[in-house]
Enzyme design. Structure first.
Site, mmCIF file in Angstrom:
data_model
loop_
_atom_site.group_PDB
_atom_site.id
_atom_site.type_symbol
_atom_site.label_atom_id
_atom_site.label_comp_id
_atom_site.label_asym_id
_atom_site.label_seq_id
_atom_site.Cartn_x
_atom_site.Cartn_y
_atom_site.Cartn_z
ATOM 1 N N LYS A 176 26.266 23.410 36.326
ATOM 2 C CA LYS A 176 27.108 23.604 37.505
ATOM 3 C C LYS A 176 28.538 23.972 37.087
ATOM 4 C CE LYS A 176 26.473 19.423 39.140
ATOM 5 N NZ LYS A 176 26.616 18.073 39.726
ATOM 6 N N ARG A 230 23.432 21.174 51.712
ATOM 7 C CA ARG A 230 24.890 21.225 51.553
ATOM 8 C C ARG A 230 25.342 22.632 51.910
ATOM 9 N NH1 ARG A 230 26.163 19.674 45.678
ATOM 10 N NH2 ARG A 230 25.827 17.536 46.325
ATOM 11 N N CYS A 284 26.807 5.841 40.175
ATOM 12 C CA CYS A 284 26.311 6.019 38.803
ATOM 13 C C CYS A 284 27.357 6.828 38.042
ATOM 14 C CB CYS A 284 24.949 6.732 38.822
ATOM 15 S SG CYS A 284 25.043 8.518 38.985
ATOM 16 N N CYS A 312 30.365 11.331 41.167
ATOM 17 C CA CYS A 312 30.636 12.088 42.402
ATOM 18 C C CYS A 312 31.784 11.484 43.212
ATOM 19 C CB CYS A 312 29.390 12.146 43.266
ATOM 20 S SG CYS A 312 27.959 12.773 42.392
ATOM 21 N N LYS A 347 32.664 24.377 38.786
ATOM 22 C CA LYS A 347 33.468 24.038 39.970
ATOM 23 C C LYS A 347 34.868 24.643 39.911
ATOM 24 C CE LYS A 347 30.845 19.899 40.896
ATOM 25 N NZ LYS A 347 30.814 18.436 41.023
ATOM 26 N N CYS A 358 20.509 9.154 47.524
ATOM 27 C CA CYS A 358 20.675 9.757 46.203
ATOM 28 C C CYS A 358 19.639 9.223 45.216
ATOM 29 C CB CYS A 358 22.090 9.493 45.677
ATOM 30 S SG CYS A 358 22.272 10.198 44.027
ATOM 31 N N CYS A 372 31.039 7.829 46.720
ATOM 32 C CA CYS A 372 30.008 8.861 46.836
ATOM 33 C C CYS A 372 28.922 8.352 47.777
ATOM 34 C CB CYS A 372 29.416 9.157 45.465
ATOM 35 S SG CYS A 372 28.457 7.777 44.819
ATOM 36 N N ARG A 413 30.124 26.451 42.451
ATOM 37 C CA ARG A 413 29.894 25.710 43.704
ATOM 38 C C ARG A 413 30.936 26.048 44.773
ATOM 39 N NH1 ARG A 413 26.713 21.042 42.644
ATOM 40 N NH2 ARG A 413 25.215 21.572 41.022
#
Ligand code: SRM
Ligand code: SF4
Length: 581
Positions: A228, A91, A490, A494, A230, A451, A445, A161
């Site tokens: 994480k 990414r 899931c 995302c 954001k 994934c 996503c 991120r």
């Protein structure tokens, strides 16, 4: 005395600011990683496995990569006692999503020649991913990106991120300023370790001089963030970045002319993931902190990040994001500590409004007389003819490309003379086609086959699901309407289904939980309506709800508002109990 000890002392009644208990294993691995180096270099020369071992499996994330394998072919390989086809997903870091045509041609070349899938996948955080990079191509890939002036630092892992910025090239002046701040935020909050340069760009020698200083992470700390993190810079009223999915948002406030940026409203603690059945986890929209003038932006960001670094839960990773820190210590305590750290008191929030989220597909003329073409890229996946078309445009385009948080591609800054040629290429390659707003505003996503966490299809099911909804809208004579529809494979969320009017969240192959009642502006979390439903059950229910909406709605009533007013689901007012009860 540490900053946290001071705060705890001043604020004796506050709940525990640091969660006691045994630290999560990720804390050990970060601590022992020697500032994210681990033994990644050793793994690169190990020819026995195509993957990364032990802690390195996680550590490569901080360098912008995930270890994956193709789940479609995994069972067959495993049955034949072969190693799954291990590879890496990369990414890129692209604050604000802006990339030059030259860089685009470079990434197109790498995707075509050196990845298993040959695709460029635009993500919903304004960057792109390569899927299926074999280990032998990983280091050359970083060197190639470096030659293009790109990197993948901190696009994954427990760090800040890729920073988002509203991709609105029309209000060019304001957008330029906001974009510059998004870039500054990205740079300011980057890990400072030299590990990336050493491992991927062979920069050891450059840094091994006698005066070289020890690695130091003044903002993130040696064990980085608890989870994480954001960030967005958003220009209202357009909420294309979906700010409520983010830990830290800066809402751009302009002067009276509307053209000059003067400051930001800080809005913190949004986030969308949860775990099926685990009531301590919940999605929520972000909370207002207050207004800061432009010159305080970096101090404010640093204060929020360092606070989350110090107070975030390092014991339980399912409760480690900023929204859980705020829920635990209280918004007021959080705010006061941010003010103390940035040495400035928030002013009252400046009024702003969010009205919508979609990209404006097609041509639009900007303030400076330049033209911008937004291409709708279903699921952000560029492959085959469409990928070739984007490369053809890059060969003649003199402006820039912008990747949007809705997984689309903007050809920005074209002159009047170049418009026709760009449009011809786009049409010839299927990049301009008749699509409904229903399709343009839907999102999924990646999910299967790459994934590892996917429970059900998302990207590969979305086009069919949208076909069905389009037919239903037509049958009920409201084909010009749309429902913001999103699928996540899931509950990690995302695909941002937790900000959709109609969201599906994968439970098992072919089965989803159905959520209803988000709104078009993206300021409301939807509520569960069906659990573990088959696609057949979901389609039947969707049809019946669309029929009711077509007959019972008030003037211009959005689907998400209708399902709440009609009592199909209860409205969620941003709390864990609302989500689960
Ligand atoms: Fe995500 C993990 C893909 C946006 C919440 N996400 C993953 C991984 C890396 C799976 C993994 O950990 O092994 C997925 C890789 C799939 C693949 O094969 O490519 C993945 N996430 C994506 C992307 C590509 C979806 C897309 O189709 O665009 C998005 C990449 C964004 C980027 O460029 O950085 C992506 N992920 C999001 C969003 C939406 C957003 O940020 O606006 C969310 C929800 C917002 C939020 O963070 O609350 C999101 N991803 C997660 C989570 C849950 C985190 C949590 O708070 O618990 C995980 C799992 C984890 O971190 O443990 C995850
Ligand atoms: Fe994978 Fe789940 Fe994220 Fe979809 S929501 S990409 S299935 S982690």
């Amino acid at each position: 005395m540490s900053a946290t000890d001071k705060a705890q002392k001043q604020n004796k009644d506050a709940p525990e600011l640091v969660v006691p208990g045994k630290l999560a294993d990720n804390e050990r691995l970060k601590d022992e990683s020697n500032y994210l180096r681990g033994t990644i270099t050793g793994d690169l020369s190990d020819e026995i496995s195509g993957g990364f071992r032990g802690d390195n499996f996680q550590l490569i994330r901080f360098h912008g990569m995930y270890a994956q394998d193709d789940r479609d072919i995994r069972p067959d390989l495993v049955a034949r006692k072969l190693e799954p086809r291990k590879n890496v997903m990369l990414r890129c870091r692209l604050p604000g999503g802006i990339i030059s045509p030259k860089q685009w041609l470079g990434i197109d070349k790498f995707a075509t020649e050196s990845t298993d899938y040959g695709s460029i996948r635009i993500t919903n955080r304004q960057t792109f991913q390569f899927h299926g990079v074999l280990k032998e191509n990983v280091k050359p890939m970083h060197q190639w990106l470096n030659q293009l002036g790109l990197d993948s630092l901190a696009t994954a892992g427990d760090v800040n991120r890729n920073v988002l910025c509203t991709s609105n090239p029309v209000e060019s002046q304001l957008q330029k300023e906001a974009y510059e701040w998004a870039k500054k935020l990205s740079e300011h909050l980057l890990p400072k370790t030299r590990a990336y340069a050493e491992i991927w760009l062979d920069k050891e020698k450059q840094f091994s001089t006698e005066d070289s200083v020890e690695d130091n992470e003044p903002i993130l700390g040696k064990t980085y963030l608890p989870r994480k993190f954001k960030t967005t810079v958003i220009i209202p009223p357009h909420n294309d970045v979906d700010m409520h999915a983010n830990d830290m948002n800066f809402v751009a406030i302009a002067d009276k002319t509307g053209k000059k940026l003067i400051g930001f409203n800080a809005v913190v603690g949004g986030g969308l993931s949860f775990t099926h059945g685990m009531k301590t986890t919940f999605p929520t929209t972000a909370h207002d902190l207050g207004y800061i003038p432009i010159e305080k932006l970096l101090d404010c960001a640093e204060a929020i990040v360092s606070l989350q670094r110090d107070w975030g839960n390092r014991v339980d990773r399912t409760n480690a994001k900023t929204r859980y820190t705020i829920a635990r210590v209280g918004l007021e305590t959080f705010k006061v500590e941010v003010e103390r750290r940035m040495e400035y008191d928030f002013e009252a929030m400046r009024p702003y409004e969010l009205t919508e989220r979609g990209d404006r597909i097609g041509w639009i003329k900007g303030e400076e007389g330049l033209h911008h073409l937004t291409l709708f890229i279903e699921n952000g996946r560029l492959l085959g003819k469409k990928k070739k078309g984007a490369a053809e445009i890059a060969r003649i385009h003199k402006g820039d490309f912008r990747l949007t948080a809705n997984q689309n591609l903007i050809v920005a800054g074209a002159t009047e003379e170049d418009k026709a040629a760009i449009e011809d290429i786009a049409k010839a390659h299927g990049l301009i086609a008749d699509t409904t707003e229903q399709r343009q505003r839907a999102m999924a996503c990646v999910s299967l086959p790459t994934c590892p966490l996917a429970m059900a299809e998302a990207e590969r099911y979305l086009p069919t699901f949208v076909d069905e909804i389009e037919t239903m809208l037509k049958n009920h004579k409201i084909e010009s309407e749309y429902i913001i529809t999103r699928i996540a494979g899931c509950p990690n969320g995302c695909g941002r289904a937790m900000l959709a009017e109609l969201g599906l969240v994968g439970k098992a192959p072919g089965r989803y939980n159905m959520y209803l009642g988000g709104n078009r502006a993206g300021t409301r979390v939807p509520k569960q309506h069906l659990e573990n439903a088959t696609t057949k059950e979901i389609l039947k229910e969707t049809d019946s709800l669309i029929e009711r909406w077509s007959k019972e709605r008030t003037d211009n009533e959005e689907f998400g508002d209708f399902v709440i007013r009609a009592g199909v689901v209860k409205e969620i007012k941003s709390s864990a109990t609302d989500f689960w009860d």
